[in-house]
Motif scaffolding. Sequence first.
Motif, PDB file in Angstrom:
ATOM      1  N   TYR A  38       0.951  -1.098   0.110  1.00 19.31           N
ATOM      2  CA  TYR A  38      -0.086   0.060   0.148  1.00 19.31           C
ATOM      3  C   TYR A  38       0.918   1.256  -0.008  1.00 19.31           C
ATOM      4  O   TYR A  38       0.492   2.449   0.428  1.00 19.31           O
ATOM      5  N   THR A  39       2.210   0.978  -0.403  1.00 18.37           N
ATOM      6  CA  THR A  39       3.059   2.407  -0.479  1.00 18.37           C
ATOM      7  C   THR A  39       3.024   3.126  -1.631  1.00 18.37           C
ATOM      8  O   THR A  39       4.034   4.015  -1.661  1.00 18.37           O
ATOM      9  N   ALA A  64      -6.838   3.462  -1.440  1.00 18.63           N
ATOM     10  CA  ALA A  64      -5.403   3.710  -1.560  1.00 18.63           C
ATOM     11  C   ALA A  64      -4.681   3.697  -2.798  1.00 18.63           C
ATOM     12  O   ALA A  64      -5.007   2.880  -3.755  1.00 18.63           O
ATOM     13  N   GLU A  65      -3.446   4.315  -2.933  1.00 15.10           N
ATOM     14  CA  GLU A  65      -2.746   4.530  -3.875  1.00 15.10           C
ATOM     15  C   GLU A  65      -3.149   4.933  -5.184  1.00 15.10           C
ATOM     16  O   GLU A  65      -2.653   4.791  -6.140  1.00 15.10           O
ATOM     17  N   GLY A  66      -4.058   5.701  -5.197  1.00 14.11           N
ATOM     18  CA  GLY A  66      -4.890   6.242  -6.337  1.00 14.11           C
ATOM     19  C   GLY A  66      -4.441   7.792  -6.922  1.00 14.11           C
ATOM     20  O   GLY A  66      -3.552   8.230  -6.317  1.00 14.11           O
ATOM     21  N   GLY A  67      -5.368   8.130  -7.651  1.00 19.64           N
ATOM     22  CA  GLY A  67      -5.129   9.572  -7.966  1.00 19.64           C
ATOM     23  C   GLY A  67      -4.476   9.629  -9.400  1.00 19.64           C
ATOM     24  O   GLY A  67      -3.142   9.523  -9.539  1.00 19.64           O
ATOM     25  N   HIS A  68      -5.282   9.823 -10.349  1.00 13.66           N
ATOM     26  CA  HIS A  68      -4.671   9.763 -11.666  1.00 13.66           C
ATOM     27  C   HIS A  68      -4.541  11.112 -12.269  1.00 13.66           C
ATOM     28  O   HIS A  68      -5.610  11.922 -12.503  1.00 13.66           O
ATOM     29  N   ALA A  69      -3.403  11.621 -12.658  1.00 13.98           N
ATOM     30  CA  ALA A  69      -3.163  13.045 -13.333  1.00 13.98           C
ATOM     31  C   ALA A  69      -3.254  12.507 -14.827  1.00 13.98           C
ATOM     32  O   ALA A  69      -2.665  11.839 -15.451  1.00 13.98           O
ATOM     33  N   ILE A  83      -8.900   7.250   2.961  1.00  9.23           N
ATOM     34  CA  ILE A  83      -8.409   7.504   1.641  1.00  9.23           C
ATOM     35  C   ILE A  83      -6.681   7.780   1.840  1.00  9.23           C
ATOM     36  O   ILE A  83      -6.608   8.751   2.524  1.00  9.23           O
ATOM     37  N   HIS A  84      -6.022   7.038   1.231  1.00 10.21           N
ATOM     38  CA  HIS A  84      -4.566   7.129   1.466  1.00 10.21           C
ATOM     39  C   HIS A  84      -3.625   7.250   0.221  1.00 10.21           C
ATOM     40  O   HIS A  84      -3.838   6.404  -0.742  1.00 10.21           O
ATOM     41  N   ASN A  85      -2.513   7.888   0.297  1.00 14.08           N
ATOM     42  CA  ASN A  85      -1.629   8.157  -0.635  1.00 14.08           C
ATOM     43  C   ASN A  85      -2.160   8.479  -1.947  1.00 14.08           C
ATOM     44  O   ASN A  85      -1.700   8.066  -2.968  1.00 14.08           O
ATOM     45  N   CYS A 131      -2.047  11.710   3.499  1.00 17.14           N
ATOM     46  CA  CYS A 131      -0.907  11.764   2.340  1.00 17.14           C
ATOM     47  C   CYS A 131      -1.556  12.295   0.948  1.00 17.14           C
ATOM     48  O   CYS A 131      -0.941  11.654  -0.044  1.00 17.14           O
ATOM     49  N   ALA A 132      -2.471  12.938   0.886  1.00 19.96           N
ATOM     50  CA  ALA A 132      -3.079  13.476  -0.380  1.00 19.96           C
ATOM     51  C   ALA A 132      -2.152  14.270  -1.000  1.00 19.96           C
ATOM     52  O   ALA A 132      -1.330  15.096  -0.490  1.00 19.96           O
ATOM     53  N   GLY A 133      -1.817  14.195  -2.364  1.00 21.29           N
ATOM     54  CA  GLY A 133      -0.770  14.904  -2.956  1.00 21.29           C
ATOM     55  C   GLY A 133      -1.203  16.222  -3.270  1.00 21.29           C
ATOM     56  O   GLY A 133      -0.362  17.114  -3.186  1.00 21.29           O
TER      57      GLY A 133
END
Length: 425
Positions: A151-152, A215-220, A258-260, A282-284
């Motif tokens: 999950y890193t 976890a580990e998502g977020g698509h630019a 919601i993580h990372n 840890c949201a960017g």
Amino acid sequence: MKLKLLAAAVAATLGSVAFQAGAANLGLDATCALNGTDQGMVATPDGNRRRCDLPADIVTTNPADPTITLPATVSGTPILWTLPSVVVVGNGNQAGRTPSTAANTQLTIAAGARIAGAIANSALVITRGARINAAGTAANPIVFSSLDNNYTGTAEWGGVILSSWDNTNECNTGGECTMEGISQGQFFYGGYVNEATTPSWDNVSSGTLRFAVIAEGGHAVNVDIDGDPDPNSNTGDEINGLTLYGVSSETSIANVHIHNNDDDGIEFFGGDVDVANLWISCAGDDSVDWDYGFHGALSNVNILQRDGADHAFELANNPNNFSATPVADANVSNVSILFTDGSPAVDTPFDLKEGSGGTFSNVVIGSAYTGACFSSGAVDAVSASDFTNFEYACNDNLSLLPPSSTAPTGFPNNTFWTAYPGTCN
């Protein structure tokens, strides 16, 4: 980029639906409960699981039996339900769909189930008229993450998207809005105008999301819907950890971590859904973001900001019309904003802009942050009376906060997620 498109000007052409079902399964592999395609065993953070790929489109055509179920195990074997690309539940993303013409597909995800995005732009989209029934428990949460055995990571897949017709002030005069990140001119939400024109369109439930981890998502956005490079994509678009497009208060969302996430942790585009017991670590970009007249509520929010992050709360009404109605005016209560180190390199905790209102109570901002409390943009829709019971060491540069007090408790509760790494990527 958020586009307003009139339904009359847009053809509802998504191509053929890959899988339809009149019964309560999709007719796929028995080892995948007939609802996925068996890809063999893979390693995950909690041991080996059978990878079952979901089809790109899940649409049930029998209104009397609209439920597709994703169990945690099949015949004793743990399952990893995989999103090979964007997986669309229902057909309410098509232009012109109404509550009477959209498929009422329900996707039930069992407690303890694991769902993994296989590529950067993979996502689970619950469209207008469809529902998610994802009811985990504290002991057996439902976990959405990427297709690896940890999950890193971050930006390894997209996220979870719920959408409906509820009031969204960018498209409530007879049109529809398009989603960010996966829009391609084909993923629509909103459409409520008023009770005379579109009666009860703003009261349609998107289902239940409870005791879930994303976890580990977020698509630019730099790839298209299939994960291929897209030179025409707009870099202002994104897929957040959890995105709520025109989602109504009939929807139940509680106990979500919601993580990372590489972009925002959670973003609301209009609607009036309430979210309770929310952890964002840890949201960017921003931890909480709302736009387009969101007027719901958030209660019990725990935010851990990593260095380099933007705001804990970035709150807007409408970038194209600051006075668009309904004006964003949500209630936020019981909040702890924490930081990963003693000298946090983050943006201001609050950025209220573009006509957004809001009320905020029982908020603790970690004493490690001593910069400005607010970004210096226009905040004409809020006043000092909208902020009560705060503890902070930041500089109240807009003179909106009451004197700092040690009385607030915020929301310091530990997450239910026992596999939470506790640190940022």
